[in-house]
Design an enzyme around this catalytic site. Sequence first.
Site, PDB file in Angstrom:
ATOM      1  N   LYS A 158      10.406   9.518  -5.588  1.00  0.00           N
ATOM      2  CA  LYS A 158      10.775   8.181  -6.066  1.00  0.00           C
ATOM      3  C   LYS A 158       9.534   7.457  -6.557  1.00  0.00           C
ATOM      4  CE  LYS A 158      10.384   6.381  -1.395  1.00  0.00           C
ATOM      5  NZ  LYS A 158       9.180   5.553  -1.624  1.00  0.00           N
TER       6      LYS A 158
ATOM      7  N   CYS B 174       9.236   0.936   2.615  1.00  0.00           N
ATOM      8  CA  CYS B 174      10.148   2.021   2.247  1.00  0.00           C
ATOM      9  C   CYS B 174      11.157   2.356   3.343  1.00  0.00           C
ATOM     10  CB  CYS B 174       9.344   3.227   1.790  1.00  0.00           C
ATOM     11  SG  CYS B 174       8.487   2.879   0.218  1.00  0.00           S
TER      12      CYS B 174
ATOM     13  N   HIS C 261       4.039   8.540  -7.790  1.00  0.00           N
ATOM     14  CA  HIS C 261       3.788   7.660  -8.921  1.00  0.00           C
ATOM     15  C   HIS C 261       2.971   8.355 -10.010  1.00  0.00           C
ATOM     16  CE1 HIS C 261       5.342   4.362  -6.608  1.00  0.00           C
ATOM     17  NE2 HIS C 261       4.365   4.349  -5.730  1.00  0.00           N
TER      18      HIS C 261
ATOM     19  N   HIS D 237       0.867   2.970 -12.849  1.00  0.00           N
ATOM     20  CA  HIS D 237       2.183   2.560 -12.369  1.00  0.00           C
ATOM     21  C   HIS D 237       2.215   1.051 -12.236  1.00  0.00           C
ATOM     22  CE1 HIS D 237       5.603   2.182  -9.451  1.00  0.00           C
ATOM     23  NE2 HIS D 237       6.105   3.026 -10.324  1.00  0.00           N
TER      24      HIS D 237
ATOM     25  N   ASP E  28       8.297   9.032   3.402  1.00  0.00           N
ATOM     26  CA  ASP E  28       6.915   8.865   2.893  1.00  0.00           C
ATOM     27  C   ASP E  28       5.811   9.150   3.918  1.00  0.00           C
ATOM     28  OD1 ASP E  28       8.442   8.012   0.767  1.00  0.00           O
ATOM     29  OD2 ASP E  28       7.513   6.046   0.568  1.00  0.00           O
TER      30      ASP E  28
ATOM     31  N   HIS F 296      -1.939   4.667  -5.359  1.00  0.00           N
ATOM     32  CA  HIS F 296      -1.580   5.534  -4.234  1.00  0.00           C
ATOM     33  C   HIS F 296      -0.517   6.531  -4.663  1.00  0.00           C
ATOM     34  CE1 HIS F 296       1.543   2.460  -4.219  1.00  0.00           C
ATOM     35  NE2 HIS F 296       2.333   3.370  -3.673  1.00  0.00           N
TER      36      HIS F 296
ATOM     37  N   ASP G  45       6.872   9.311  -2.052  1.00  0.00           N
ATOM     38  CA  ASP G  45       6.435   8.343  -3.058  1.00  0.00           C
ATOM     39  C   ASP G  45       5.633   9.131  -4.100  1.00  0.00           C
ATOM     40  OD1 ASP G  45       6.758   5.502  -3.368  1.00  0.00           O
ATOM     41  OD2 ASP G  45       4.618   5.198  -2.963  1.00  0.00           O
TER      42      ASP G  45
HETATM   43  C1  VGL Z   1       5.349   2.168   0.253  1.00  0.00           C
HETATM   44  C2  VGL Z   1       4.177   0.440  -0.657  1.00  0.00           C
HETATM   45  C3  VGL Z   1       4.107   1.086  -1.861  1.00  0.00           C
HETATM   46  C4  VGL Z   1       6.012   2.752   1.460  1.00  0.00           C
HETATM   47  C5  VGL Z   1       5.302   2.841  -0.953  1.00  0.00           C
HETATM   48  O1  VGL Z   1       6.161   3.986   1.540  1.00  0.00           O
HETATM   49  O2  VGL Z   1       6.407   1.961   2.347  1.00  0.00           O
HETATM   50  N1  VGL Z   1       4.795   0.967   0.383  1.00  0.00           N
HETATM   51  N2  VGL Z   1       4.676   2.297  -1.991  1.00  0.00           N
HETATM   52 ZN    ZN Z   2       4.381   3.384  -3.812  1.00  0.00          ZN
END
Ligand code: VGL
Ligand code: ZN
Length: 207
Positions: free
Chosen positions: A107, A152, A49, A53, A9, A82, A47
């Site tokens: 994901k 993550c 979304h 979401h 990510d 996000h 990530d």
């Molecule tokens: C993440 C919060 C929400 C991450 C992703 O990449 O750690 N954290 N979505």
């Molecule tokens: Zn996320």
Amino acid sequence: MSRVLIVVDVQNDFCPGGALAVPDGDAVVPVINALARRFDNVVLTQDWHPGRHISFASSHPGKAPFDVIDLPYGPQVLWPDHCIQATRGAAFHASLDLPQAQVIVRKGFRASVDSYSGFMEADRVTPTGLGAYVQERGLTEAFVVGLATDFCVAWTAMDARRLGLAVTVVEDACRGIDAPTVPGGTLAKAWADMAAAGVARISSSQV
Ligand code: VGL
Ligand code: ZN
């Protein structure tokens, strides 16, 4: 052993100026670029979304980012909107230089379930396919880097352990959110949970 670098990510929304900026998040980019040159196998997670979401505070009237709610699959931290699919915020950081990456695993694309882990969604039953990939390719040792350490990165590292891989998190190639949703913050808890799961912790100079 056959090693894989899993880059988690490293997206604009997790970097300074982004919607869910991780403090100093962009500092991982040069470290990861250099580290990746020493790996034959590089995998990215992204990530990704939909516009609405279940992990977004905006989807739950009266709730704010960093509130925690109970969902059928367990507690869910709520986040600012996000990494919305195909937006600039969801794009990889422009300086991430990984032309050798073999696979990009997206994901969190199902509206009703989050996915911190690159292997398994938060319902703990829906696989992303990355587990099958590493097993079919005979990869036995994972190095995990990226954003955010305490979400993550940690969930990906612990799921890799569950799959039987040797797993190391490269600390200076990660940055954390450190949300105040648990006593002591999520960063200390994540490191403790990873240690208990048998995840090693090193710096990039030790790889
Ligand atoms: C993440 C919060 C929400 C991450 C992703 O990449 O750690 N954290 N979505
Ligand atoms: Zn996320």
